[in-house]
Design a protein around this motif. Structure first.
Motif, PDB file in Angstrom:
ATOM      1  N   HIS A  24       0.873  -1.188   0.000  1.00 31.50           N
ATOM      2  CA  HIS A  24       0.000   0.000   0.000  1.00 31.50           C
ATOM      3  C   HIS A  24       0.909   1.238   0.000  1.00 31.50           C
ATOM      4  CE1 HIS A  24      -3.067   2.837   1.286  1.00 31.50           C
ATOM      5  NE2 HIS A  24      -2.262   3.204   2.274  1.00 31.50           N
ATOM      6  N   ILE A  25       0.574   2.216  -0.830  1.00 28.95           N
ATOM      7  CA  ILE A  25       1.387   3.445  -0.841  1.00 28.95           C
ATOM      8  C   ILE A  25       0.765   4.470   0.108  1.00 28.95           C
ATOM      9  CG2 ILE A  25       2.182   5.369  -2.270  1.00 28.95           C
ATOM     10  CD1 ILE A  25       2.601   3.407  -4.504  1.00 28.95           C
ATOM     11  N   ILE A  26       1.549   4.865   1.087  1.00 28.36           N
ATOM     12  CA  ILE A  26       1.081   5.861   2.056  1.00 28.36           C
ATOM     13  C   ILE A  26       1.235   7.241   1.420  1.00 28.36           C
ATOM     14  CG2 ILE A  26       1.513   6.877   4.326  1.00 28.36           C
ATOM     15  CD1 ILE A  26       2.542   4.133   5.251  1.00 28.36           C
ATOM     16  N   ASP A  27       0.102   7.885   1.178  1.00 25.09           N
ATOM     17  CA  ASP A  27       0.106   9.133   0.415  1.00 25.09           C
ATOM     18  C   ASP A  27       0.299  10.332   1.350  1.00 25.09           C
ATOM     19  OD1 ASP A  27      -0.326  11.278  -1.228  1.00 25.09           O
ATOM     20  OD2 ASP A  27      -2.096  10.428  -2.224  1.00 25.09           O
ATOM     21  N   GLY A  28       1.571  10.648   1.594  1.00 26.06           N
ATOM     22  CA  GLY A  28       1.888  11.754   2.500  1.00 26.06           C
ATOM     23  C   GLY A  28       1.430  13.095   1.949  1.00 26.06           C
ATOM     24  N   LYS A  29       1.424  13.211   0.626  1.00 23.59           N
ATOM     25  CA  LYS A  29       1.022  14.478   0.006  1.00 23.59           C
ATOM     26  C   LYS A  29      -0.454  14.760   0.310  1.00 23.59           C
ATOM     27  CE  LYS A  29       1.277  16.823  -4.398  1.00 23.59           C
ATOM     28  NZ  LYS A  29       1.377  16.662  -5.836  1.00 23.59           N
ATOM     29  N   ALA A  30      -1.289  13.726   0.146  1.00 21.04           N
ATOM     30  CA  ALA A  30      -2.725  13.893   0.420  1.00 21.04           C
ATOM     31  C   ALA A  30      -2.968  14.113   1.911  1.00 21.04           C
ATOM     32  CB  ALA A  30      -3.497  12.660  -0.063  1.00 21.04           C
ATOM     33  N   PHE A  31      -2.248  13.350   2.746  1.00 21.22           N
ATOM     34  CA  PHE A  31      -2.415  13.497   4.198  1.00 21.22           C
ATOM     35  C   PHE A  31      -2.043  14.920   4.628  1.00 21.22           C
ATOM     36  CE2 PHE A  31      -1.643  13.136   8.669  1.00 21.22           C
ATOM     37  CZ  PHE A  31      -2.398  12.068   9.118  1.00 21.22           C
ATOM     38  N   ALA A  32      -0.930  15.424   4.071  1.00 15.54           N
ATOM     39  CA  ALA A  32      -0.468  16.775   4.428  1.00 15.54           C
ATOM     40  C   ALA A  32      -1.477  17.829   3.963  1.00 15.54           C
ATOM     41  CB  ALA A  32       0.905  17.036   3.815  1.00 15.54           C
ATOM     42  N   ALA A  33      -2.080  17.612   2.781  1.00 16.85           N
ATOM     43  CA  ALA A  33      -3.068  18.579   2.267  1.00 16.85           C
ATOM     44  C   ALA A  33      -4.288  18.622   3.195  1.00 16.85           C
ATOM     45  CB  ALA A  33      -3.482  18.197   0.849  1.00 16.85           C
ATOM     46  N   THR A  34      -4.736  17.444   3.643  1.00 19.95           N
ATOM     47  CA  THR A  34      -5.872  17.382   4.567  1.00 19.95           C
ATOM     48  C   THR A  34      -5.518  18.073   5.883  1.00 19.95           C
ATOM     49  OG1 THR A  34      -6.480  15.282   3.582  1.00 19.95           O
ATOM     50  CG2 THR A  34      -7.487  15.791   5.703  1.00 19.95           C
ATOM     51  N   LEU A  35      -4.301  17.831   6.350  1.00 18.13           N
ATOM     52  CA  LEU A  35      -3.863  18.448   7.605  1.00 18.13           C
ATOM     53  C   LEU A  35      -3.839  19.975   7.462  1.00 18.13           C
ATOM     54  CD1 LEU A  35      -2.689  18.278  10.456  1.00 18.13           C
ATOM     55  CD2 LEU A  35      -0.449  17.788   9.457  1.00 18.13           C
ATOM     56  N   ARG A  36      -3.330  20.474   6.331  1.00 18.34           N
ATOM     57  CA  ARG A  36      -3.267  21.933   6.138  1.00 18.34           C
ATOM     58  C   ARG A  36      -4.673  22.546   6.080  1.00 18.34           C
ATOM     59  NH1 ARG A  36       0.550  20.652   2.264  1.00 18.34           N
ATOM     60  NH2 ARG A  36      -0.850  21.381   0.636  1.00 18.34           N
ATOM     61  N   MET A  94       3.220  28.475   2.059  1.00 16.93           N
ATOM     62  CA  MET A  94       2.222  27.634   2.740  1.00 16.93           C
ATOM     63  C   MET A  94       1.750  28.260   4.055  1.00 16.93           C
ATOM     64  SD  MET A  94       3.131  23.743   1.912  1.00 16.93           S
ATOM     65  CE  MET A  94       3.429  23.217   0.237  1.00 16.93           C
ATOM     66  N   THR A  95       2.630  29.007   4.699  1.00 12.38           N
ATOM     67  CA  THR A  95       2.230  29.717   5.926  1.00 12.38           C
ATOM     68  C   THR A  95       1.115  30.704   5.601  1.00 12.38           C
ATOM     69  OG1 THR A  95       4.488  29.527   6.755  1.00 12.38           O
ATOM     70  CG2 THR A  95       3.093  31.144   7.835  1.00 12.38           C
ATOM     71  N   ARG A  96       1.330  31.491   4.532  1.00 18.69           N
ATOM     72  CA  ARG A  96       0.328  32.496   4.149  1.00 18.69           C
ATOM     73  C   ARG A  96      -0.958  31.824   3.674  1.00 18.69           C
ATOM     74  NH1 ARG A  96       5.156  34.823   2.451  1.00 18.69           N
ATOM     75  NH2 ARG A  96       4.976  33.881   0.398  1.00 18.69           N
ATOM     76  N   GLU A  97      -0.810  30.702   2.940  1.00 21.78           N
ATOM     77  CA  GLU A  97      -1.981  30.017   2.381  1.00 21.78           C
ATOM     78  C   GLU A  97      -2.984  29.598   3.450  1.00 21.78           C
ATOM     79  OE1 GLU A  97      -0.255  28.029  -1.685  1.00 21.78           O
ATOM     80  OE2 GLU A  97      -0.894  26.668  -0.100  1.00 21.78           O
ATOM     81  N   ILE A  98      -2.490  29.233   4.648  1.00 22.01           N
ATOM     82  CA  ILE A  98      -3.454  28.808   5.688  1.00 22.01           C
ATOM     83  C   ILE A  98      -3.839  29.970   6.607  1.00 22.01           C
ATOM     84  CG2 ILE A  98      -2.696  26.398   5.617  1.00 22.01           C
ATOM     85  CD1 ILE A  98      -1.500  26.980   8.481  1.00 22.01           C
ATOM     86  N   GLY A  99      -3.441  31.174   6.241  1.00 21.28           N
ATOM     87  CA  GLY A  99      -3.916  32.354   6.973  1.00 21.28           C
ATOM     88  C   GLY A  99      -3.019  32.819   8.099  1.00 21.28           C
ATOM     89  N   MET A 100      -1.835  32.208   8.217  1.00 21.20           N
ATOM     90  CA  MET A 100      -0.894  32.669   9.244  1.00 21.20           C
ATOM     91  C   MET A 100      -0.066  33.829   8.696  1.00 21.20           C
ATOM     92  SD  MET A 100       0.683  29.173  10.844  1.00 21.20           S
ATOM     93  CE  MET A 100      -0.285  28.069  11.885  1.00 21.20           C
ATOM     94  N   ALA A 101       0.549  34.590   9.603  1.00 22.61           N
ATOM     95  CA  ALA A 101       1.465  35.649   9.169  1.00 22.61           C
ATOM     96  C   ALA A 101       2.852  35.050   8.975  1.00 22.61           C
ATOM     97  CB  ALA A 101       1.517  36.754  10.213  1.00 22.61           C
ATOM     98  N   PRO A 127       9.257  11.515  -4.400  1.00 22.46           N
ATOM     99  CA  PRO A 127       8.613  12.498  -3.513  1.00 22.46           C
ATOM    100  C   PRO A 127       7.149  12.111  -3.214  1.00 22.46           C
ATOM    101  CG  PRO A 127       8.722  13.329  -5.773  1.00 22.46           C
ATOM    102  CD  PRO A 127       9.395  11.977  -5.784  1.00 22.46           C
ATOM    103  N   GLY A 128       6.519  12.874  -2.348  1.00 15.92           N
ATOM    104  CA  GLY A 128       5.091  12.682  -2.073  1.00 15.92           C
ATOM    105  C   GLY A 128       4.806  11.889  -0.812  1.00 15.92           C
ATOM    106  N   GLY A 129       5.835  11.628  -0.009  1.00 21.21           N
ATOM    107  CA  GLY A 129       5.622  10.885   1.241  1.00 21.21           C
ATOM    108  C   GLY A 129       5.868  11.776   2.449  1.00 21.21           C
ATOM    109  N   VAL A 130       7.068  11.638   3.012  1.00 21.13           N
ATOM    110  CA  VAL A 130       7.401  12.360   4.246  1.00 21.13           C
ATOM    111  C   VAL A 130       7.602  13.858   3.982  1.00 21.13           C
ATOM    112  CG1 VAL A 130       9.119  12.566   6.089  1.00 21.13           C
ATOM    113  CG2 VAL A 130       8.410  10.297   5.291  1.00 21.13           C
ATOM    114  N   GLY A 131       8.178  14.205   2.830  1.00 27.99           N
ATOM    115  CA  GLY A 131       8.517  15.606   2.539  1.00 27.99           C
ATOM    116  C   GLY A 131       7.372  16.577   2.797  1.00 27.99           C
ATOM    117  N   PRO A 132       6.194  16.371   2.186  1.00 29.39           N
ATOM    118  CA  PRO A 132       5.087  17.316   2.409  1.00 29.39           C
ATOM    119  C   PRO A 132       4.631  17.367   3.868  1.00 29.39           C
ATOM    120  CG  PRO A 132       4.607  15.819   0.570  1.00 29.39           C
ATOM    121  CD  PRO A 132       5.873  15.346   1.181  1.00 29.39           C
TER     122      PRO A 132
END
Ligand code: NDP
Length: 291
Positions: free
Chosen positions: A4-16, A56-63, A258-263
């Motif tokens: 099974h491929i653990i999709d870190g990119k998708a998980f990180a997007a959901t987390l953000r 990415m900081t700005r994208e989620i509304g942080m300064a 890419p697409g696992g731990v990095g994101p």
């Protein structure tokens, strides 16, 4: 068998997305989480990282506060900037991008950051707090790996984990987090004997070595969960520390590169900034973002 491929990119997007909602809720109370990133010198990889962290900081509304200093910056000048950021109420998290140019004392710089604003979790107090099970800021990459492991496996209690690599930024804190979740943990490194045999005992194998395709297919216990932290730039592009195709055929699950731990690393930096902001304002830690 194919892992099974653990999709870190998708998980990180959901987390953000979730973090953005929490930031919006804080904004309704008049609080804006702020992250300051300090870059000294011209290292090209560091410049890329700092740019995407800011975006990415700005994208989620942080300064986002970016401080770019020349490679000729003195230790005293850098410490003066950190002292200012420590006192700045708009700044909840401070990250000094590593490596620093030669001549600057990395440990002294990291330990000058206020521990409660140390969103990288590298300050000696946070290292000690993590090791003793106290509330800490936890290094982003291992925190991201832990989130992926918990999501995929549920409880880690009693599982045999091998962490390949003993650096302060990945290997050691990763081992601490696995231990905290009651896994049985072995840390391996360049002096470890019979490495393939040791890896074959692992239910969980975390590779943080910095060598392309280092971990072979016949090092893997059938069904094991493999987390590949490695980021290696080669002629074939970005590859991990694991021979992905060979390990895919044996493992139960694996993170791609890419697409696992990095994101996950950047998402956890934002998560740590949110946690630091909550703590600074006397609010409870946001759920699921700290071990
Ligand atoms: P370090 O170079 O600091 O540490 C590497 C570790 O691997 C050391 O403990 C070293 O052992 C061990 N090692 C090296 N060669 C061997 C070998 N032949 N056999 C067994 N162990 C070996 O690297 P980092 O921990 O900083 O990073 C590891 C990898 O993770 C890199 O590819 C890096 O780019 C990547 N990384 C990815 C991140 C992400 O966001 N995905 C974030 C941070 C890092 P010894 O201590 O004995 O020398």
């Amino acid at each position: 068998m194919t892992a099974h491929i653990i999709d870190g990119k998708a998980f990180a997007a959901t987390l953000r997305t979730r973090l953005a909602a929490e930031v919006a809720a804080m904004a309704a109370r008049g609080i804006t989480p702020g992250l300051a990133v300090v870059l000294v010198g011209e290292d090209p990889a560091s410049q890329v990282y700092v740019r995407s962290k800011g975006r990415m900081t700005r994208e989620i509304g942080m300064a986002s506060f970016e401080h770019r200093l020349p490679a000729t910056t003195s230790q005293a000048e850098l410490l003066a900037l950190i002292a200012r950021l420590n006192e700045d109420a708009a700044v909840n998290g401070i990250l000094v991008q590593l490596p620093l140019p030669q001549g600057l004392d990395e440990a002294a710089v990291i330990n000058a950051i206020r521990p409660d604003k140390d969103v990288d979790g590298f300050h000696i107090l946070n290292v000690g707090r993590l090791a003793t099970g106290q509330s800490a800021m936890v290094p982003c990459t291992p925190l991201g790996c832990l989130m992926l492991l918990r999501d995929h496996l549920g409880s880690l209690a009693g599982r045999r984990a091998v962490v390949l690599g003993r650096s302060n930024i990945v290997g050691k804190p990763m081992a601490q987090l696995l231990l905290r979740d009651s896994a049985t943990v072995t840390i391996a490194h360049s002096r470890t004997r019979d490495l393939p045999d040791l890896c074959r005992q692992a239910d969980i194998l975390v590779a943080a070595v910095g060598r392309p395709h280092f971990v072979q297919g016949d090092w893997i216990r059938p069904g094991a969960t493999v987390i590949d932290v490695g980021i290696n730039r080669t002629d074939d592009g970005l590859v991990g520390d694991v021979d992905f195709d060979a390990v895919m055929a044996v493992a139960g699950a694996i993170t791609p590169v890419p697409g696992g731990v990095g994101p996950m690393t950047i998402a956890c930096l934002l998560a740590n900034t949110l946690t630091a902001t909550a703590r600074a304002n006397g609010l409870p830690d946001p759920e699921g973002l700290t071990p």
